[in-house]
Scaffold this active site. Structure first.
Site, mmCIF file in Angstrom:
data_model
loop_
_atom_site.group_PDB
_atom_site.id
_atom_site.type_symbol
_atom_site.label_atom_id
_atom_site.label_comp_id
_atom_site.label_asym_id
_atom_site.label_seq_id
_atom_site.Cartn_x
_atom_site.Cartn_y
_atom_site.Cartn_z
ATOM 1 N N ASN A 45 0.906 -1.140 0.180
ATOM 2 C CA ASN A 45 0.050 0.090 0.245
ATOM 3 C C ASN A 45 0.649 0.917 0.015
ATOM 4 O O ASN A 45 0.339 2.203 0.141
ATOM 5 C CB ASN A 45 -0.813 -0.054 1.202
ATOM 6 C CG ASN A 45 -1.723 -1.340 1.160
ATOM 7 O OD1 ASN A 45 -1.616 -2.173 1.993
ATOM 8 N ND2 ASN A 45 -2.518 -1.397 0.149
ATOM 9 N N ILE A 65 0.685 6.716 -0.620
ATOM 10 C CA ILE A 65 0.132 5.794 0.379
ATOM 11 C C ILE A 65 -1.275 5.681 -0.064
ATOM 12 O O ILE A 65 -1.958 6.529 -0.234
ATOM 13 C CB ILE A 65 0.089 6.716 1.648
ATOM 14 C CG1 ILE A 65 1.674 6.766 2.392
ATOM 15 C CG2 ILE A 65 -0.405 5.644 2.737
ATOM 16 C CD1 ILE A 65 1.754 7.630 3.586
ATOM 17 N N CYS A 66 -1.773 4.346 -0.091
ATOM 18 C CA CYS A 66 -3.243 4.170 -0.415
ATOM 19 C C CYS A 66 -3.680 3.618 1.021
ATOM 20 O O CYS A 66 -3.559 2.386 1.758
ATOM 21 C CB CYS A 66 -3.258 2.888 -1.369
ATOM 22 S SG CYS A 66 -4.835 2.403 -1.652
ATOM 23 N N LEU A 67 -4.601 4.592 1.670
ATOM 24 C CA LEU A 67 -5.123 4.252 2.974
ATOM 25 C C LEU A 67 -6.358 5.204 2.870
ATOM 26 O O LEU A 67 -6.271 6.414 2.461
ATOM 27 C CB LEU A 67 -4.188 4.781 4.064
ATOM 28 C CG LEU A 67 -4.703 4.746 5.548
ATOM 29 C CD1 LEU A 67 -4.887 3.227 5.783
ATOM 30 C CD2 LEU A 67 -3.743 5.260 6.349
#
Length: 232
Positions: A80, A88-90
């Site tokens: 992620n 960032i993938c959040l």
């Protein structure tokens, strides 16, 4: 709104300073409370244990009703997190943001993300494939990146330090990057040909040319690579 935003951000910075238990540290960039570098330790019992991770933080004008912008300065091998840009993938940094969240709670969520990857919603597709296809090898690579890139954070300093995110990133680049990992190759594939007597950079070039990159590549055909290395 701007005064309320400033008061809130200053309070959140002070909360991070006063909370010694979390391990989270905050440093101002150019004395601005709206551009920060956050640092947190890698989670225990994970491939990131023992590392200190730096995150570039920008507090937008619409905060707290708009999400904080964050990206890793420290290189991280994680599904992620982009291994190139640190993006960032959040969900809480996007559509699941809520004004209840703070600098500290968001950094703690990033720390939790390190030991709870979401490979089906990746930021780095190749790393996610590696995680799903060979968990043990993924963890070896993540641990290796932690050792060479996160072994001692230089942003873990008091606020008002005269560093900025760019300077921190330049110092990080002083750590030698393994060209095989940068190319997305498995170290075991490279070393098997180096052990045959071939020059390491030549092996990396040939494996890249033959597209032996990615976690889905379990075995490398010896004859094909050897023929390329011998110029046949």
């Amino acid at each position: 709104m701007s005064e309320a935003r400033l008061r809130r951000v200053n309070k959140e910075i002070a909360d991070c300073q006063n909370d010694k238990a979390s391990g989270i540290l905050i440093a101002l960039v150019d004395d601005s409370p709206f551009h920060l570098v956050g640092t947190f330790p890698g989670p225990e019992n994970s491939p990131y244990e023992g590392g200190n991770f730096d995150v570039d933080i920008v507090v937008p004008d619409g905060y707290p009703f708009q999400p904080i912008k964050m990206k890793f300065i420290t290189k991280v091998y994680h599904p992620n997190v982009s291994s190139q840009s640190g993006a960032i993938c959040l969900d809480i940094l996007k559509d699941q943001w809520t004004p209840i969240l703070t600098l500290k709670s968001t950094l703690m969520s990033l720390r939790s993300l390190l030991c709870s990857p979401e490979p089906n919603d990746p930021q780095d597709a190749e790393v996610a494939k590696h995680y799903l296809s060979d968990r043990a090898d993924f963890e070896r690579t993540a641990r290796y990146w932690t050792e060479i890139y996160a072994n001692g954070s230089e942003s873990a300093r008091p606020p008002n330090a005269d560093d900025d995110a760019a300077a921190l990133a330049r110092r990080k680049k002083g750590v030698k990057e393994d060209p095989a990992l940068v190319a997305g190759l498995k170290l075991e594939h490279v070393e098997q040909f180096v052990n045959m007597g071939f020059e390491r950079n030549a092996v990396i070039d040939v494996l890249k040319r033959l597209n032996y990159r990615g976690a889905n590549v379990r075995n490398v055909t010896d004859d094909r690579v050897v023929n390329e290395l011998l110029g046949i």
